[in-house]
Design a protein around this motif. Structure first.
Motif, mmCIF file in Angstrom:
data_model
loop_
_atom_site.group_PDB
_atom_site.id
_atom_site.type_symbol
_atom_site.label_atom_id
_atom_site.label_comp_id
_atom_site.label_asym_id
_atom_site.label_seq_id
_atom_site.Cartn_x
_atom_site.Cartn_y
_atom_site.Cartn_z
ATOM 1 N N GLY A 213 -0.845 8.841 28.585
ATOM 2 C CA GLY A 213 -1.839 9.491 29.170
ATOM 3 C C GLY A 213 -2.230 10.964 29.488
ATOM 4 N N LEU A 214 -0.847 11.756 28.983
ATOM 5 C CA LEU A 214 -1.078 13.023 29.076
ATOM 6 C C LEU A 214 -1.089 13.991 27.798
ATOM 7 C CD1 LEU A 214 2.137 13.366 31.309
ATOM 8 C CD2 LEU A 214 -0.196 13.598 31.931
ATOM 9 N N SER A 215 -1.747 15.143 28.136
ATOM 10 C CA SER A 215 -1.839 15.978 26.873
ATOM 11 C C SER A 215 -1.788 17.328 27.455
ATOM 12 C CB SER A 215 -3.356 15.796 26.158
ATOM 13 O OG SER A 215 -4.276 16.099 26.941
ATOM 14 N N LEU A 216 -1.511 18.248 26.461
ATOM 15 C CA LEU A 216 -1.200 19.715 26.954
ATOM 16 C C LEU A 216 -2.591 20.230 27.790
ATOM 17 C CD1 LEU A 216 0.852 22.021 26.756
ATOM 18 C CD2 LEU A 216 -0.671 22.930 24.820
ATOM 19 N N SER A 217 -2.034 20.923 29.136
ATOM 20 C CA SER A 217 -3.317 21.275 29.678
ATOM 21 C C SER A 217 -3.830 22.629 29.123
ATOM 22 C CB SER A 217 -2.736 21.433 31.030
ATOM 23 O OG SER A 217 -1.901 22.666 31.317
ATOM 24 N N ALA A 218 -5.071 22.910 29.531
ATOM 25 C CA ALA A 218 -5.687 24.177 29.300
ATOM 26 C C ALA A 218 -4.911 25.246 29.410
ATOM 27 C CB ALA A 218 -7.286 24.082 29.538
ATOM 28 N N ALA B 59 -1.167 29.822 28.517
ATOM 29 C CA ALA B 59 0.135 30.411 28.602
ATOM 30 C C ALA B 59 1.150 30.389 27.504
ATOM 31 C CB ALA B 59 0.818 29.835 29.850
ATOM 32 N N LEU B 60 0.936 29.313 26.744
ATOM 33 C CA LEU B 60 1.664 29.333 25.441
ATOM 34 C C LEU B 60 1.304 30.417 24.397
ATOM 35 C CD1 LEU B 60 2.884 26.120 23.488
ATOM 36 C CD2 LEU B 60 1.693 27.932 22.085
ATOM 37 N N GLY C 4 2.313 35.717 21.751
ATOM 38 C CA GLY C 4 1.664 36.857 21.481
ATOM 39 C C GLY C 4 0.874 36.830 20.040
ATOM 40 N N PHE C 5 -0.020 37.629 19.868
ATOM 41 C CA PHE C 5 -0.765 37.599 18.621
ATOM 42 C C PHE C 5 -0.446 38.775 17.590
ATOM 43 C CE2 PHE C 5 -4.538 38.875 15.959
ATOM 44 C CZ PHE C 5 -4.805 37.622 15.397
ATOM 45 N N SER C 6 -0.302 38.151 16.375
ATOM 46 C CA SER C 6 -0.032 38.764 15.295
ATOM 47 C C SER C 6 -1.145 38.603 14.153
ATOM 48 C CB SER C 6 1.542 38.632 14.602
ATOM 49 O OG SER C 6 1.777 39.317 13.438
ATOM 50 N N SER D 261 8.546 10.047 20.787
ATOM 51 C CA SER D 261 9.917 10.239 20.995
ATOM 52 C C SER D 261 10.527 9.552 22.086
ATOM 53 C CB SER D 261 10.451 11.544 20.515
ATOM 54 O OG SER D 261 10.146 12.584 21.635
ATOM 55 N N LEU D 262 9.638 9.442 23.187
ATOM 56 C CA LEU D 262 9.948 8.954 24.538
ATOM 57 C C LEU D 262 9.373 7.856 24.835
ATOM 58 C CD1 LEU D 262 9.293 12.807 26.084
ATOM 59 C CD2 LEU D 262 11.508 11.626 25.785
ATOM 60 N N PRO D 263 9.884 6.774 24.201
ATOM 61 C CA PRO D 263 9.233 5.417 24.685
ATOM 62 C C PRO D 263 9.404 5.307 26.096
ATOM 63 C CG PRO D 263 11.452 5.177 23.485
ATOM 64 C CD PRO D 263 10.958 6.716 23.355
ATOM 65 N N GLY D 264 8.427 4.595 26.834
ATOM 66 C CA GLY D 264 8.606 4.271 28.160
ATOM 67 C C GLY D 264 9.016 5.287 29.141
ATOM 68 N N ALA D 265 8.860 6.652 28.712
ATOM 69 C CA ALA D 265 8.978 7.852 29.675
ATOM 70 C C ALA D 265 8.137 8.148 30.464
ATOM 71 C CB ALA D 265 9.605 9.076 28.794
ATOM 72 N N VAL D 266 8.273 8.959 31.641
ATOM 73 C CA VAL D 266 7.272 9.414 32.524
ATOM 74 C C VAL D 266 7.729 11.016 32.828
ATOM 75 C CG1 VAL D 266 6.578 7.167 33.460
ATOM 76 C CG2 VAL D 266 8.303 8.568 34.625
ATOM 77 N N LEU D 267 6.438 11.581 32.895
ATOM 78 C CA LEU D 267 6.489 12.958 33.128
ATOM 79 C C LEU D 267 5.407 13.281 33.879
ATOM 80 C CD1 LEU D 267 7.567 14.686 29.922
ATOM 81 C CD2 LEU D 267 9.113 14.302 31.762
ATOM 82 N N ASN D 268 5.585 14.480 35.130
ATOM 83 C CA ASN D 268 4.252 14.943 35.544
ATOM 84 C C ASN D 268 3.697 15.988 34.540
ATOM 85 O OD1 ASN D 268 5.482 17.494 36.124
ATOM 86 N ND2 ASN D 268 6.330 16.705 38.162
ATOM 87 N N GLN D 269 2.528 16.565 34.691
ATOM 88 C CA GLN D 269 1.867 17.315 33.908
ATOM 89 C C GLN D 269 2.609 18.499 33.827
ATOM 90 O OE1 GLN D 269 -1.236 16.708 32.209
ATOM 91 N NE2 GLN D 269 -0.430 18.444 30.952
ATOM 92 N N ALA D 270 3.097 18.943 34.550
ATOM 93 C CA ALA D 270 4.006 20.376 34.460
ATOM 94 C C ALA D 270 5.060 20.199 33.571
ATOM 95 C CB ALA D 270 4.303 21.170 35.940
ATOM 96 N N GLU D 271 5.942 19.019 33.940
ATOM 97 C CA GLU D 271 6.872 18.874 32.834
ATOM 98 C C GLU D 271 6.417 18.841 31.402
ATOM 99 O OE1 GLU D 271 9.899 16.437 36.238
ATOM 100 O OE2 GLU D 271 8.241 15.391 35.228
ATOM 101 N N TYR D 272 5.601 17.870 31.347
ATOM 102 C CA TYR D 272 5.022 17.612 30.101
ATOM 103 C C TYR D 272 4.554 18.936 29.270
ATOM 104 C CZ TYR D 272 2.134 15.774 26.314
ATOM 105 O OH TYR D 272 1.359 15.338 24.943
ATOM 106 N N ASP D 273 3.932 19.680 30.021
ATOM 107 C CA ASP D 273 3.446 21.063 29.646
ATOM 108 C C ASP D 273 4.696 21.892 29.116
ATOM 109 O OD1 ASP D 273 0.653 20.330 29.924
ATOM 110 O OD2 ASP D 273 0.496 21.648 31.763
ATOM 111 N N LEU D 274 5.660 22.071 29.818
ATOM 112 C CA LEU D 274 6.798 22.979 29.565
ATOM 113 C C LEU D 274 7.694 22.344 28.389
ATOM 114 C CD1 LEU D 274 9.870 22.126 30.759
ATOM 115 C CD2 LEU D 274 8.517 22.504 32.778
ATOM 116 N N TYR D 275 7.778 20.895 28.045
ATOM 117 C CA TYR D 275 8.500 20.360 26.962
ATOM 118 C C TYR D 275 7.638 20.690 25.724
ATOM 119 C CZ TYR D 275 12.088 18.899 30.380
ATOM 120 O OH TYR D 275 12.912 19.120 31.103
ATOM 121 N N ILE D 276 6.100 20.587 25.776
ATOM 122 C CA ILE D 276 5.347 20.910 24.628
ATOM 123 C C ILE D 276 5.615 22.136 24.369
ATOM 124 C CG2 ILE D 276 3.028 20.906 23.960
ATOM 125 C CD1 ILE D 276 4.123 18.189 23.620
ATOM 126 N N ASP D 277 5.536 23.097 25.336
ATOM 127 C CA ASP D 277 5.840 24.696 25.062
ATOM 128 C C ASP D 277 7.212 24.833 24.220
ATOM 129 O OD1 ASP D 277 5.210 27.605 25.539
ATOM 130 O OD2 ASP D 277 7.188 27.368 26.304
#
Length: 171
Positions: free
Chosen positions: A9-14, A19-20, A25-27, A83-99
């Protein structure tokens, strides 16, 4: 503590997406950002939305760079969740691991100790693994070397991500 939920139920927050791209940076032209790295263009993209690799000298507009980054992240998010069957994270954790996955790639994520720690609900250990030596090196050079001008940003980003991870687990 911030509530953890199933990652389906999570996706990368805006905010995390912004921040990512800021941290990347932009090139407008594809370059090699750090010796030993792949050519990147836009906001750190090493591949185009169609999966073809970025080649040196290619050009991109900011709008197309945002679209490319979002397409890349969307693909990685599905692979990350798978890759994370059955795992649970909060939004902040999810965001930083996607980063982290955006920086290091989904293949390294799948082989990372963070992944297994999360599956085992060992959140502090997952945070600590963000600072392992293999994630502070570029082309064999240790980016945590004080005063280096070669890749200090890699180490700075790792330390910031680690602190956000610790803070996210304490909420």
């Amino acid at each position: 503590m911030s509530r953890r939920t199933g990652i389906a139920g999570l996706s990368l927050s805006a905010a995390a997406f912004i921040a990512l791209v800021i941290s990347e940076g932009f090139s407008p032209s594809a370059t090699v950002p750090v010796k030993g790295d792949r050519p990147t263009v836009g906001f750190g993209s090493t591949y185009h939305a169609d999966g073809s690799p970025v080649e040196l000298g290619e050009k991109i507009t900011p709008i197309n760079a945002l679209k490319t980054a979002k397409a890349h992240i969307s693909k990685d998010e599905q692979r990350f969740r798978d890759s994370l069957p059955g795992a649970v994270l909060n939004q902040a954790e999810y965001d930083l691991y996607i980063d982290w996955t955006y920086q290091y790639g989904i293949g390294r994520w799948r082989a990372s100790p963070m992944r297994q720690h999360i599956i085992n609900q060992e959140y502090r250990q997952a945070c600590e693994a963000l600072l392992l030596p293999e994630y502070r090196k570029v082309d064999g050079f240790d980016c945590s070397t004080p005063g280096n001008r070669r890749c200090m940003g890699v180490w700075t980003r790792a330390k910031e991500r680690h602190q956000r991870c610790i803070d996210a687990g304490l909420q």
